[in-house]
Design an enzyme around this catalytic site. Structure first.
Site, PDB file in Angstrom:
ATOM      1  N   LYS A 110       1.010  -1.150  -0.121  1.00 34.43           N
ATOM      2  CA  LYS A 110       0.034  -0.020   0.052  1.00 34.43           C
ATOM      3  C   LYS A 110       0.957   1.286  -0.025  1.00 34.43           C
ATOM      4  O   LYS A 110       0.456   2.275  -0.473  1.00 34.43           O
ATOM      5  CB  LYS A 110      -1.148  -0.107   1.074  1.00 34.43           C
ATOM      6  CG  LYS A 110      -2.106  -0.863   0.854  1.00 34.43           C
ATOM      7  CD  LYS A 110      -3.215  -1.081   2.014  1.00 34.43           C
ATOM      8  CE  LYS A 110      -4.273  -1.894   1.500  1.00 34.43           C
ATOM      9  NZ  LYS A 110      -4.792  -2.734   2.766  1.00 34.43           N
ATOM     10  N   LYS A 189      -4.598  -8.999 -10.232  1.00 32.55           N
ATOM     11  CA  LYS A 189      -5.674  -9.511  -9.245  1.00 32.55           C
ATOM     12  C   LYS A 189      -6.839  -8.591  -9.351  1.00 32.55           C
ATOM     13  O   LYS A 189      -6.804  -7.092  -9.467  1.00 32.55           O
ATOM     14  CB  LYS A 189      -5.034  -9.571  -8.025  1.00 32.55           C
ATOM     15  CG  LYS A 189      -6.146  -9.879  -7.031  1.00 32.55           C
ATOM     16  CD  LYS A 189      -5.662  -9.385  -5.623  1.00 32.55           C
ATOM     17  CE  LYS A 189      -6.616  -9.295  -4.464  1.00 32.55           C
ATOM     18  NZ  LYS A 189      -6.926  -8.257  -3.505  1.00 32.55           N
ATOM     19  N   LYS A 192     -10.885  -3.751  -5.925  1.00 26.77           N
ATOM     20  CA  LYS A 192     -11.299  -2.378  -6.016  1.00 26.77           C
ATOM     21  C   LYS A 192     -10.094  -1.183  -6.146  1.00 26.77           C
ATOM     22  O   LYS A 192     -10.410  -0.397  -6.763  1.00 26.77           O
ATOM     23  CB  LYS A 192     -11.835  -2.095  -4.558  1.00 26.77           C
ATOM     24  CG  LYS A 192     -13.238  -2.669  -4.465  1.00 26.77           C
ATOM     25  CD  LYS A 192     -13.793  -2.672  -2.915  1.00 26.77           C
ATOM     26  CE  LYS A 192     -13.072  -3.685  -2.028  1.00 26.77           C
ATOM     27  NZ  LYS A 192     -13.860  -4.417  -0.940  1.00 26.77           N
TER      28      LYS A 192
END
Ligand code: ADP
Ligand code: TRP
Length: 321
Positions: A110, A189, A192
């Protein structure tokens, strides 16, 4: 056996979530003591839009119910409605080595994507450990991306039991290799965060647009193709009838698979697959009072277990005097 898993209400749920988490969870209703919850406190690590979070929470609940989760046959609630989880999270934080969290891929990923690293994001796996241990879960079905978080949970539980005496069940993760990673329309993958999703509940036009844009290579129709590395086949095989999947597989291997025709077929298959669920979802969305009542009842049931675990934990660590 207690089976537990949670899902973040951070956007419309997609067919990767469905295959990787929701479908396997719903099937556990038949055989196990099932715990399913919407992890809105985890979502706070990345969402600051309060409306988006509260609406997303109700929608995720409606999605689960529409897909067949029966709240009378499981524990189904919203994470923040059982506040004991935050207390347990703090207690676990105090025995969690920094290095254990520093090694977590999902935190590093992230950050590398430019998400500003708040403390919640770093401590995320500890809250997840609290989720799992509070309910003394045996099995935690998740996608491959969450496997490391289950290992962190096990490490924390073992350490707690070692320091304070036998308290927590040591959970096992369950990753189904068949659906370990469902690809998105761009081949990464499905997620969202990558804007490459096919949502479970789309209108027909948007569904068609998304499926038709699944990235495929330029091998001519009559040439053999590799189904394992084909984004289209890797979605198709989960939803088409078995005999049809076998036929299409043969076309891939022997030549004759036409991507355009398979995409068109997949649009129809997905539309029909979720057709009854779509109707049920429309009914639930019109009745948010009912969904709220179901969640309140679920929280009450879940909390009864959480309170019992915390009585033991508080005594063991010495915050009862
Ligand atoms: P997203 O990546 O879209 O934000 P989450 O991280 O909220 O999805 O995942 C919720 C659950 O769905 C997790 O158990 C996760 O492992 C599973 N899941 C998400 N995307 C996929 C995928 N593409 N394939 C298989 N499982 C997935
Ligand atoms: N971190 C999980 C995800 O993003 C969601 C989650 C939170 C979870 N708490 C959990 C999953 C407990 C299983 C068990 O998908």
């Amino acid at each position: 056996m207690r089976v537990l898993s949670g899902i973040q209400p951070t956007g419309s749920l997609h067919i990767g979530n469905y295959l990787g988490m929701m479908k396997p969870m719903i099937s556990y209703m038949e055989t196990s003591e099932l715990f399913v919850f919407i992890v809105n406190l985890h979502a706070l690590t990345s969402v600051t839009d309060s409306k988006k979070l509260s609406v997303g929470t109700l929608e995720a609940a409606a999605d689960f119910m529409a897909l067949g989760l029966d709240p009378d046959r499981c524990y189904f609630w919203v994470q923040s409605d059982v506040p004991e989880v935050v207390e347990l999270s703090w207690i676990l934080t105090c025995i969690t080595p920094m290095g254990l969290l520093e090694r977590c891929h999902s935190y590093k990923d992230k950050i590398s994507k430019g998400i500003s690293p708040n403390h919640g994001l770093f401590a995320y796996p500890v809250l997840m450990a609290a989720d799992i241990l509070l309910y003394q879960s045996n099995l935690v079905p998740v996608g491959r991306d969450q496997q490391q978080h289950i290992e962190v949970t096990r490490d924390i539980a073992l350490k707690f039991n070692h320091i304070f005496g036998e308290t927590f069940v040591i959970p096992e993760g369950e990753i189904s290799d068949d659906v370990a990673t469902v690809p998105g329309i761009d081949g990464q993958k499905m997620s969202k965060s990558y804007d490459n999703t096919i949502e479970i509940f789309l209108d027909e036009k948007t569904l068609k647009k998304k499926v038709m844009s699944i990235k495929t290579d330029s091998t001519p129709v009559d040439q053999p193709k590799d189904p394992q590395n084909c984004n289209l086949y890797q979605v198709y095989r989960h939803f088409a009838p078995k005999e049809r999947v076998a036929e299409v597989l043969r076309l891939y291997e022997e030549g004759g698979a036409a991507y355009g025709a398979i995409k068109k077929e997949l649009v129809g298959i997905l539309w029909d697959y979720f057709s009854d669920h779509r109707q049920e979802r429309e009914r639930l969305v019109k009745d948010p009072g009912h969904v709220r009542a179901v969640l309140a009842n679920g929280a009450e049931k879940a909390r009864a277990i959480a309170v019992k675990t915390m009585e033991d934990v508080r005594r063991k660590v010495g915050v009862l005097y």
